[in-house]
Design a protein around this motif. Structure first.
Motif, PDB file in Angstrom:
ATOM      1  N   SER A   1       0.874 -62.892 -93.187  1.00 54.60           N
ATOM      2  CA  SER A   1       1.543 -63.827 -92.285  1.00 54.60           C
ATOM      3  C   SER A   1       3.005 -63.482 -92.060  1.00 54.60           C
ATOM      4  CB  SER A   1       1.426 -65.254 -92.834  1.00 54.60           C
ATOM      5  OG  SER A   1       2.043 -65.359 -94.103  1.00 54.60           O
ATOM      6  N   SER A   2       3.591 -62.666 -92.939  1.00 56.02           N
ATOM      7  CA  SER A   2       4.985 -62.250 -92.783  1.00 56.02           C
ATOM      8  C   SER A   2       5.141 -61.044 -91.857  1.00 56.02           C
ATOM      9  CB  SER A   2       5.582 -61.892 -94.153  1.00 56.02           C
ATOM     10  OG  SER A   2       5.495 -62.964 -95.052  1.00 56.02           O
ATOM     11  N   CYS A   3       4.040 -60.441 -91.438  1.00 53.72           N
ATOM     12  CA  CYS A   3       4.110 -59.157 -90.738  1.00 53.72           C
ATOM     13  C   CYS A   3       4.344 -59.220 -89.232  1.00 53.72           C
ATOM     14  CB  CYS A   3       2.834 -58.355 -91.009  1.00 53.72           C
ATOM     15  SG  CYS A   3       2.762 -57.688 -92.707  1.00 53.72           S
ATOM     16  N   PRO A   4       3.878 -60.222 -88.494  1.00 54.30           N
ATOM     17  CA  PRO A   4       4.066 -60.179 -87.036  1.00 54.30           C
ATOM     18  C   PRO A   4       5.501 -59.962 -86.570  1.00 54.30           C
ATOM     19  CG  PRO A   4       2.394 -61.796 -87.567  1.00 54.30           C
ATOM     20  CD  PRO A   4       2.961 -61.327 -88.875  1.00 54.30           C
ATOM     21  N   PRO A   5       6.525 -60.576 -87.199  1.00 50.70           N
ATOM     22  CA  PRO A   5       7.897 -60.267 -86.748  1.00 50.70           C
ATOM     23  C   PRO A   5       8.254 -58.799 -86.937  1.00 50.70           C
ATOM     24  CG  PRO A   5       7.866 -62.302 -88.025  1.00 50.70           C
ATOM     25  CD  PRO A   5       6.521 -61.675 -88.198  1.00 50.70           C
ATOM     26  N   ALA A   6       7.764 -58.185 -88.011  1.00 46.95           N
ATOM     27  CA  ALA A   6       8.024 -56.759 -88.239  1.00 46.95           C
ATOM     28  C   ALA A   6       7.309 -55.907 -87.200  1.00 46.95           C
ATOM     29  CB  ALA A   6       7.589 -56.370 -89.649  1.00 46.95           C
ATOM     30  N   ASP A   7       6.090 -56.293 -86.823  1.00 49.36           N
ATOM     31  CA  ASP A   7       5.355 -55.559 -85.798  1.00 49.36           C
ATOM     32  C   ASP A   7       6.089 -55.624 -84.459  1.00 49.36           C
ATOM     33  OD1 ASP A   7       3.299 -55.087 -87.684  1.00 49.36           O
ATOM     34  OD2 ASP A   7       2.382 -57.023 -87.210  1.00 49.36           O
ATOM     35  N   MET A   8       6.662 -56.783 -84.146  1.00 45.43           N
ATOM     36  CA  MET A   8       7.431 -56.931 -82.908  1.00 45.43           C
ATOM     37  C   MET A   8       8.695 -56.082 -82.957  1.00 45.43           C
ATOM     38  SD  MET A   8       6.995 -61.029 -82.257  1.00 45.43           S
ATOM     39  CE  MET A   8       8.088 -61.001 -80.845  1.00 45.43           C
TER      40      MET A   8
ATOM     41  N   SER B   1      -2.019 -44.083 -81.767  1.00 43.64           N
ATOM     42  CA  SER B   1      -2.315 -44.950 -80.625  1.00 43.64           C
ATOM     43  C   SER B   1      -1.035 -45.683 -80.270  1.00 43.64           C
ATOM     44  CB  SER B   1      -3.417 -45.953 -80.976  1.00 43.64           C
ATOM     45  OG  SER B   1      -3.561 -46.909 -79.929  1.00 43.64           O
ATOM     46  N   SER B   2      -0.543 -45.468 -79.058  1.00 46.02           N
ATOM     47  CA  SER B   2       0.767 -46.005 -78.687  1.00 46.02           C
ATOM     48  C   SER B   2       0.782 -47.525 -78.630  1.00 46.02           C
ATOM     49  CB  SER B   2       1.213 -45.432 -77.350  1.00 46.02           C
ATOM     50  OG  SER B   2       0.280 -45.738 -76.337  1.00 46.02           O
ATOM     51  N   SER B   3      -0.379 -48.153 -78.406  1.00 47.52           N
ATOM     52  CA  SER B   3      -0.405 -49.618 -78.313  1.00 47.52           C
ATOM     53  C   SER B   3      -1.782 -50.146 -78.710  1.00 47.52           C
ATOM     54  CB  SER B   3      -0.073 -50.065 -76.889  1.00 47.52           C
ATOM     55  OG  SER B   3      -0.095 -51.469 -76.777  1.00 47.52           O
ATOM     56  N   GLU B   4      -1.778 -51.139 -79.571  1.00 49.43           N
ATOM     57  CA  GLU B   4      -3.016 -51.802 -79.989  1.00 49.43           C
ATOM     58  C   GLU B   4      -2.787 -53.312 -79.981  1.00 49.43           C
ATOM     59  OE1 GLU B   4      -6.000 -50.602 -80.902  1.00 49.43           O
ATOM     60  OE2 GLU B   4      -5.600 -48.434 -81.083  1.00 49.43           O
ATOM     61  N   THR B   5      -3.764 -54.048 -79.479  1.00 50.27           N
ATOM     62  CA  THR B   5      -3.732 -55.510 -79.505  1.00 50.27           C
ATOM     63  C   THR B   5      -4.983 -56.007 -80.201  1.00 50.27           C
ATOM     64  OG1 THR B   5      -2.470 -55.629 -77.445  1.00 50.27           O
ATOM     65  CG2 THR B   5      -3.646 -57.619 -78.122  1.00 50.27           C
ATOM     66  N   VAL B   6      -4.798 -56.887 -81.179  1.00 43.73           N
ATOM     67  CA  VAL B   6      -5.916 -57.369 -81.998  1.00 43.73           C
ATOM     68  C   VAL B   6      -5.910 -58.892 -82.010  1.00 43.73           C
ATOM     69  CG1 VAL B   6      -6.938 -57.405 -84.305  1.00 43.73           C
ATOM     70  CG2 VAL B   6      -5.831 -55.315 -83.457  1.00 43.73           C
ATOM     71  N   GLN B   7      -7.059 -59.483 -81.730  1.00 46.80           N
ATOM     72  CA  GLN B   7      -7.252 -60.920 -81.877  1.00 46.80           C
ATOM     73  C   GLN B   7      -7.798 -61.164 -83.278  1.00 46.80           C
ATOM     74  OE1 GLN B   7      -6.693 -63.455 -79.357  1.00 46.80           O
ATOM     75  NE2 GLN B   7      -6.883 -64.763 -81.175  1.00 46.80           N
ATOM     76  N   VAL B   8      -6.992 -61.794 -84.124  1.00 49.76           N
ATOM     77  CA  VAL B   8      -7.390 -62.019 -85.516  1.00 49.76           C
ATOM     78  C   VAL B   8      -8.236 -63.284 -85.609  1.00 49.76           C
ATOM     79  CG1 VAL B   8      -6.558 -62.360 -87.867  1.00 49.76           C
ATOM     80  CG2 VAL B   8      -5.295 -60.869 -86.303  1.00 49.76           C
ATOM     81  N   GLY B   9      -9.402 -63.151 -86.250  1.00 50.24           N
ATOM     82  CA  GLY B   9     -10.338 -64.275 -86.293  1.00 50.24           C
ATOM     83  C   GLY B   9     -10.187 -65.193 -87.486  1.00 50.24           C
ATOM     84  N   ARG B  10      -9.713 -64.633 -88.620  1.00 48.10           N
ATOM     85  CA  ARG B  10      -9.620 -65.443 -89.838  1.00 48.10           C
ATOM     86  C   ARG B  10      -8.372 -65.029 -90.627  1.00 48.10           C
ATOM     87  NH1 ARG B  10     -14.614 -63.470 -89.631  1.00 48.10           N
ATOM     88  NH2 ARG B  10     -14.213 -62.002 -91.333  1.00 48.10           N
TER      89      ARG B  10
ATOM     90  N   GLY C   1      -6.508 -66.728 -85.415  1.00 49.68           N
ATOM     91  CA  GLY C   1      -6.218 -67.322 -84.119  1.00 49.68           C
ATOM     92  C   GLY C   1      -5.066 -66.668 -83.380  1.00 49.68           C
ATOM     93  N   ARG C   2      -4.369 -65.734 -84.027  1.00 50.97           N
ATOM     94  CA  ARG C   2      -3.229 -65.088 -83.388  1.00 50.97           C
ATOM     95  C   ARG C   2      -3.636 -63.760 -82.751  1.00 50.97           C
ATOM     96  NH1 ARG C   2       2.076 -65.343 -87.154  1.00 50.97           N
ATOM     97  NH2 ARG C   2       2.985 -64.824 -85.111  1.00 50.97           N
ATOM     98  N   LYS C   3      -2.941 -63.399 -81.687  1.00 50.94           N
ATOM     99  CA  LYS C   3      -3.103 -62.093 -81.058  1.00 50.94           C
ATOM    100  C   LYS C   3      -1.905 -61.244 -81.471  1.00 50.94           C
ATOM    101  CE  LYS C   3      -4.831 -61.866 -76.965  1.00 50.94           C
ATOM    102  NZ  LYS C   3      -5.011 -61.943 -75.488  1.00 50.94           N
ATOM    103  N   LEU C   4      -2.165 -60.132 -82.165  1.00 55.76           N
ATOM    104  CA  LEU C   4      -1.112 -59.300 -82.722  1.00 55.76           C
ATOM    105  C   LEU C   4      -1.027 -57.967 -81.972  1.00 55.76           C
ATOM    106  CD1 LEU C   4      -1.785 -59.881 -86.536  1.00 55.76           C
ATOM    107  CD2 LEU C   4      -0.345 -61.217 -84.971  1.00 55.76           C
ATOM    108  N   HIS C   5       0.196 -57.466 -81.865  1.00 57.78           N
ATOM    109  CA  HIS C   5       0.445 -56.239 -81.117  1.00 57.78           C
ATOM    110  C   HIS C   5       1.070 -55.189 -82.035  1.00 57.78           C
ATOM    111  CE1 HIS C   5      -0.362 -58.411 -77.357  1.00 57.78           C
ATOM    112  NE2 HIS C   5       0.352 -59.395 -77.876  1.00 57.78           N
ATOM    113  N   TYR C   6       0.624 -53.950 -81.882  1.00 62.43           N
ATOM    114  CA  TYR C   6       1.077 -52.854 -82.736  1.00 62.43           C
ATOM    115  C   TYR C   6       1.468 -51.653 -81.887  1.00 62.43           C
ATOM    116  CZ  TYR C   6      -1.228 -55.673 -86.276  1.00 62.43           C
ATOM    117  OH  TYR C   6      -1.605 -56.716 -87.077  1.00 62.43           O
ATOM    118  N   VAL C   7       2.379 -50.840 -82.430  1.00 64.59           N
ATOM    119  CA  VAL C   7       2.847 -49.646 -81.729  1.00 64.59           C
ATOM    120  C   VAL C   7       2.640 -48.423 -82.619  1.00 64.59           C
ATOM    121  CG1 VAL C   7       5.216 -49.877 -82.594  1.00 64.59           C
ATOM    122  CG2 VAL C   7       4.800 -48.676 -80.441  1.00 64.59           C
TER     123      VAL C   7
END
Length: 261
Positions: free
Chosen positions: A62-69, A187-196, A201-207
């Protein structure tokens, strides 16, 4: 909230730098959350080798999305080579990371074994040029490490594609040490819909997510030439490739290049 006893390498003053990340002990796999102070950033200069910024992250953290952004923003800086390395050790918390590789987990643990500032097994974590680390969401700390890491002492890496589609990579320079040369498929861009899990429920983006990496040989500090075939540059899910020159045993990264092909 889970609590652990931190490894000895994280004791004392270093502990203050890791509060706010999720920490995993490599032996027991337990975790913890907290906060870490940030430091100021400043003007930066460009060196011939980009500074490599490796982000260890997880869809189960849960601490990772700000780092991914933050990684996505940093990746726009041509003087940096940002690489996302999702790890596996949070998969047990209810969601299996769809991008995680066990090789990423092993590399992070190898870095942690060096005992350098910011080391440890936790997410989000950034390692700069295979050396010092910081909490991956703390931009000021990361930029401070980047400024310290910039230098022109590493090898010159060049890549040329011929008419057959093969790419010749040349690594040249003068050095008294050996270093491994690796090809990373990204992979320059990945988007993942996390189910659990913690990010359910969040959609996460990676570079620049690592899809594969392969050892190409050893650089002896003089000059070497490597040929990459179309097959080498056709990894499933990858749309860019990078060369990394790194001292043995997960040592310092002394050279890097994002292939312009």
């Amino acid at each position: 909230m889970r609590r652990i006893i931190l490894p000895a390498m994280l004791a004392g003053a270093a502990f203050a730098g890791f509060m706010g990340a999720q920490i995993a002990q490599s032996s027991s796999g337990a975790s913890e959350q907290g906060t870490t102070p940030a430091k100021s950033s400043g003007n930066e200069t460009v060196s011939r080798n980009p500074v490599v910024v490796e982000l260890f992250t997880s869809q189960g953290c849960s601490s990772c999305p700000p780092a991914d952004m933050l990684a996505s923003r940093l990746a726009k800086d041509d003087s940096l080579l940002v690489i996302s390395r999702p790890v596996t050790y949070w998969d047990r918390l209810g969601w299996k990371d769809t991008l995680a590789r066990e090789e990423n987990t092993r590399l992070q643990r190898a870095y942690a074994s060096k005992g350098k500032a910011g080391s440890g097994v936790y997410t989000p974590q950034v390692i700069i040029n295979g050396g010092g680390g910081a909490v991956g969401s703390r931009e000021g700390d990361i930029r401070s490490l980047v400024r310290l890491a910039r230098n022109d002492a590493g090898p010159v890496i060049e890549a040329i594609r011929d008419d057959n589609g093969d790419v010749t990579v040349t690594v040249r320079g003068q050095s008294r040490y050996m270093a491994g040369v690796s090809l990373l498929a990204l992979s320059s861009s990945e988007t993942v819909q996390v189910g659990r899990g913690e990010n359910g429920g969040r959609k996460l983006h990676y570079v620049n997510v690592v899809k594969s990496e392969r050892n190409l040989g050893s650089w002896d500090g003089t000059s070497m030439r490597l040929k990459l075939s179309n097959k080498d540059l056709n990894v499933s899910g990858a749309d860019k490739y990078a060369i990394i020159v790194q001292r043995p045993g997960s040592g310092p990264i002394v050279g890097a290049k994002l292939l312009d092909i």
